[in-house]
Motif scaffolding. Structure first.
Motif, PDB file in Angstrom:
ATOM      1  N   LYS A 178       0.823  -1.206   0.000  1.00 48.69           N
ATOM      2  CA  LYS A 178       0.000   0.000   0.000  1.00 48.69           C
ATOM      3  C   LYS A 178       0.856   1.255   0.000  1.00 48.69           C
ATOM      4  O   LYS A 178       0.543   2.244  -0.685  1.00 48.69           O
ATOM      5  CB  LYS A 178      -0.924   0.001   1.217  1.00 48.69           C
ATOM      6  CG  LYS A 178      -1.983  -1.100   1.183  1.00 48.69           C
ATOM      7  CD  LYS A 178      -2.830  -1.078   2.445  1.00 48.69           C
ATOM      8  CE  LYS A 178      -3.854  -2.210   2.430  1.00 48.69           C
ATOM      9  NZ  LYS A 178      -4.672  -2.231   3.676  1.00 48.69           N
ATOM     10  N   GLU A 179       1.953   1.239   0.765  1.00 45.91           N
ATOM     11  CA  GLU A 179       2.836   2.402   0.794  1.00 45.91           C
ATOM     12  C   GLU A 179       3.527   2.606  -0.558  1.00 45.91           C
ATOM     13  O   GLU A 179       3.701   3.736  -1.012  1.00 45.91           O
ATOM     14  CB  GLU A 179       3.872   2.252   1.906  1.00 45.91           C
ATOM     15  CG  GLU A 179       3.292   2.258   3.318  1.00 45.91           C
ATOM     16  CD  GLU A 179       2.643   3.577   3.690  1.00 45.91           C
ATOM     17  OE1 GLU A 179       2.982   4.617   3.085  1.00 45.91           O
ATOM     18  OE2 GLU A 179       1.783   3.575   4.596  1.00 45.91           O
ATOM     19  N   ALA A 180       3.899   1.504  -1.210  1.00 48.55           N
ATOM     20  CA  ALA A 180       4.495   1.609  -2.538  1.00 48.55           C
ATOM     21  C   ALA A 180       3.483   2.158  -3.543  1.00 48.55           C
ATOM     22  O   ALA A 180       3.832   2.960  -4.420  1.00 48.55           O
ATOM     23  CB  ALA A 180       5.008   0.242  -2.986  1.00 48.55           C
ATOM     24  N   GLU A 181       2.230   1.741  -3.413  1.00 49.09           N
ATOM     25  CA  GLU A 181       1.186   2.245  -4.304  1.00 49.09           C
ATOM     26  C   GLU A 181       0.939   3.736  -4.081  1.00 49.09           C
ATOM     27  O   GLU A 181       0.701   4.486  -5.037  1.00 49.09           O
ATOM     28  CB  GLU A 181      -0.106   1.458  -4.085  1.00 49.09           C
ATOM     29  CG  GLU A 181      -0.031   0.023  -4.599  1.00 49.09           C
ATOM     30  CD  GLU A 181      -1.259  -0.799  -4.233  1.00 49.09           C
ATOM     31  OE1 GLU A 181      -2.020  -0.353  -3.332  1.00 49.09           O
ATOM     32  OE2 GLU A 181      -1.464  -1.870  -4.831  1.00 49.09           O
ATOM     33  N   ILE A 199       8.737   0.515  19.504  1.00 45.84           N
ATOM     34  CA  ILE A 199       7.307   0.516  19.237  1.00 45.84           C
ATOM     35  C   ILE A 199       6.859   1.829  18.596  1.00 45.84           C
ATOM     36  O   ILE A 199       6.120   1.834  17.609  1.00 45.84           O
ATOM     37  CB  ILE A 199       6.498   0.275  20.531  1.00 45.84           C
ATOM     38  CG1 ILE A 199       6.943  -1.038  21.196  1.00 45.84           C
ATOM     39  CG2 ILE A 199       4.998   0.245  20.223  1.00 45.84           C
ATOM     40  CD1 ILE A 199       6.721  -2.264  20.347  1.00 45.84           C
ATOM     41  N   PHE A 200       7.309   2.948  19.159  1.00 45.35           N
ATOM     42  CA  PHE A 200       6.861   4.251  18.697  1.00 45.35           C
ATOM     43  C   PHE A 200       7.986   4.972  17.938  1.00 45.35           C
ATOM     44  O   PHE A 200       9.163   4.724  18.154  1.00 45.35           O
ATOM     45  CB  PHE A 200       6.408   5.103  19.883  1.00 45.35           C
ATOM     46  CG  PHE A 200       5.306   4.463  20.694  1.00 45.35           C
ATOM     47  CD1 PHE A 200       4.019   4.402  20.196  1.00 45.35           C
ATOM     48  CD2 PHE A 200       5.585   3.911  21.937  1.00 45.35           C
ATOM     49  CE1 PHE A 200       3.010   3.809  20.932  1.00 45.35           C
ATOM     50  CE2 PHE A 200       4.578   3.319  22.686  1.00 45.35           C
ATOM     51  CZ  PHE A 200       3.282   3.258  22.181  1.00 45.35           C
ATOM     52  N   GLY A 201       7.568   5.892  17.061  1.00 46.38           N
ATOM     53  CA  GLY A 201       8.535   6.710  16.344  1.00 46.38           C
ATOM     54  C   GLY A 201       9.354   5.954  15.320  1.00 46.38           C
ATOM     55  O   GLY A 201      10.491   6.342  15.017  1.00 46.38           O
ATOM     56  N   ARG A 202       8.804   4.892  14.767  1.00 45.38           N
ATOM     57  CA  ARG A 202       9.531   4.117  13.767  1.00 45.38           C
ATOM     58  C   ARG A 202       9.580   4.875  12.443  1.00 45.38           C
ATOM     59  O   ARG A 202       8.624   5.553  12.066  1.00 45.38           O
ATOM     60  CB  ARG A 202       8.882   2.754  13.567  1.00 45.38           C
ATOM     61  CG  ARG A 202       8.854   1.890  14.824  1.00 45.38           C
ATOM     62  CD  ARG A 202       8.333   0.491  14.512  1.00 45.38           C
ATOM     63  NE  ARG A 202       9.218  -0.208  13.580  1.00 45.38           N
ATOM     64  CZ  ARG A 202      10.325  -0.848  13.949  1.00 45.38           C
ATOM     65  NH1 ARG A 202      10.682  -0.875  15.225  1.00 45.38           N
ATOM     66  NH2 ARG A 202      11.074  -1.455  13.050  1.00 45.38           N
ATOM     67  N   ILE A 203      10.694   4.732  11.733  1.00 47.59           N
ATOM     68  CA  ILE A 203      10.881   5.415  10.452  1.00 47.59           C
ATOM     69  C   ILE A 203      11.174   4.385   9.373  1.00 47.59           C
ATOM     70  O   ILE A 203      12.092   3.564   9.496  1.00 47.59           O
ATOM     71  CB  ILE A 203      12.031   6.434  10.524  1.00 47.59           C
ATOM     72  CG1 ILE A 203      11.730   7.503  11.570  1.00 47.59           C
ATOM     73  CG2 ILE A 203      12.260   7.083   9.156  1.00 47.59           C
ATOM     74  CD1 ILE A 203      12.884   8.470  11.786  1.00 47.59           C
ATOM     75  N   ASN A 204      10.382   4.427   8.313  1.00 48.78           N
ATOM     76  CA  ASN A 204      10.579   3.560   7.153  1.00 48.78           C
ATOM     77  C   ASN A 204      10.462   4.399   5.888  1.00 48.78           C
ATOM     78  O   ASN A 204       9.876   5.490   5.900  1.00 48.78           O
ATOM     79  CB  ASN A 204       9.513   2.450   7.097  1.00 48.78           C
ATOM     80  CG  ASN A 204       9.257   1.801   8.437  1.00 48.78           C
ATOM     81  OD1 ASN A 204      10.092   1.087   8.945  1.00 48.78           O
ATOM     82  ND2 ASN A 204       8.090   2.072   9.015  1.00 48.78           N
ATOM     83  N   GLU A 205      10.991   3.856   4.799  1.00 45.17           N
ATOM     84  CA  GLU A 205      10.876   4.530   3.509  1.00 45.17           C
ATOM     85  C   GLU A 205      10.607   3.512   2.413  1.00 45.17           C
ATOM     86  O   GLU A 205      11.064   2.372   2.482  1.00 45.17           O
ATOM     87  CB  GLU A 205      12.161   5.289   3.175  1.00 45.17           C
ATOM     88  CG  GLU A 205      12.464   6.454   4.107  1.00 45.17           C
ATOM     89  CD  GLU A 205      13.816   7.079   3.845  1.00 45.17           C
ATOM     90  OE1 GLU A 205      14.026   8.209   4.318  1.00 45.17           O
ATOM     91  OE2 GLU A 205      14.675   6.438   3.187  1.00 45.17           O
TER      92      GLU A 205
END
Length: 217
Positions: A153-156, A190-196
């Motif tokens: 979904k994020e890629a879309e 748990i919180f503040g995770r960063i992804n790209e």
């Protein structure tokens, strides 16, 4: 059973400590930024990769990371300990097997000290050293855990954003990956995770990744 559980807990703690201390990341220049994506010119970089044949993104990332983590802890011909870096990158290769199953490359960015001459991994880890030339990337940031239920979904969402920009239809035909998911946070955070989400685009590196449609805007 109890020993196995304790071993798993110990590995998780080690992974957490390793990723918490990650300070080196690939170098890049931001060429263009909007509210929901940016275009980056990535410098040449060196990676250690674990190929994984698995339908599940989560399982592939877990299995690939385990092999890469062993490598950083001394499972190489030099018995060298290698500092963890960020991000942990899982690249998706679409339609790579029977019944349109997916394959993945879980990739570890090598520290500067090992960019040119990384230690050779032990053969049983089945790792491969690869050098990425300077490239143009479209990048979308998202939070939370990167899981089977949300990475597509994020890629879309990134694809939709690009379709409304000067980089519409600019995904690179030369890329072997459909997209990559970069995870910067320790596994137990748990919180503040960063992804790209990373997608290769066909902008010219020599022209700072600018799209030919920029002039139309």
């Amino acid at each position: 059973m109890e020993i196995t559980r304790l071993m798993i807990m110990a590995v998780n703690v080690l992974c957490l400590i390793a990723l918490c201390s990650a300070i080196e990341t690939p170098q890049y220049t931001v060429i263009h930024r909007e509210s929901n994506f940016e275009i980056r010119l990535m410098r040449e970089s060196s990676w250690m990769s674990a190929a994984v044949k698995e339908l599940s993104f989560e399982k592939a990332t877990k299995f690939g990371f385990h092999r890469l983590f062993e490598y950083t802890q001394g499972a190489n011909l030099n018995f060298s300990r290698i500092a963890m870096t960020a991000p942990l990158l899982t690249s998706v290769v679409p339609d790579a097997g029977p019944l349109h199953s997916s394959a993945y490359y879980v990739q570890f960015y090598l520290p500067v000290a090992f960019q040119k001459t990384p230690p050779t991994p032990l053969p049983e880890l089945n790792l491969e050293h690869s050098v990425w030339p300077s490239r143009c990337l479209a990048v979308r940031t998202f939070t939370g855990f990167a899981m089977d239920g949300n990475v597509v979904k994020e890629a879309e969402k990134l694809a939709v954003s690009l379709s409304r920009s000067p980089w519409a239809n600019a995904t690179s035909p030369d890329s072997v990956y459909a997209y990559s998911i970069a995870q910067y946070s320790p596994p137990l955070r748990i919180f503040g995770r960063i992804n790209e989400v990373w997608v290769d685009i066909s902008g010219s590196v020599l022209d700072d990744c600018k799209s030919v449609r920029i002039a139309e805007y």
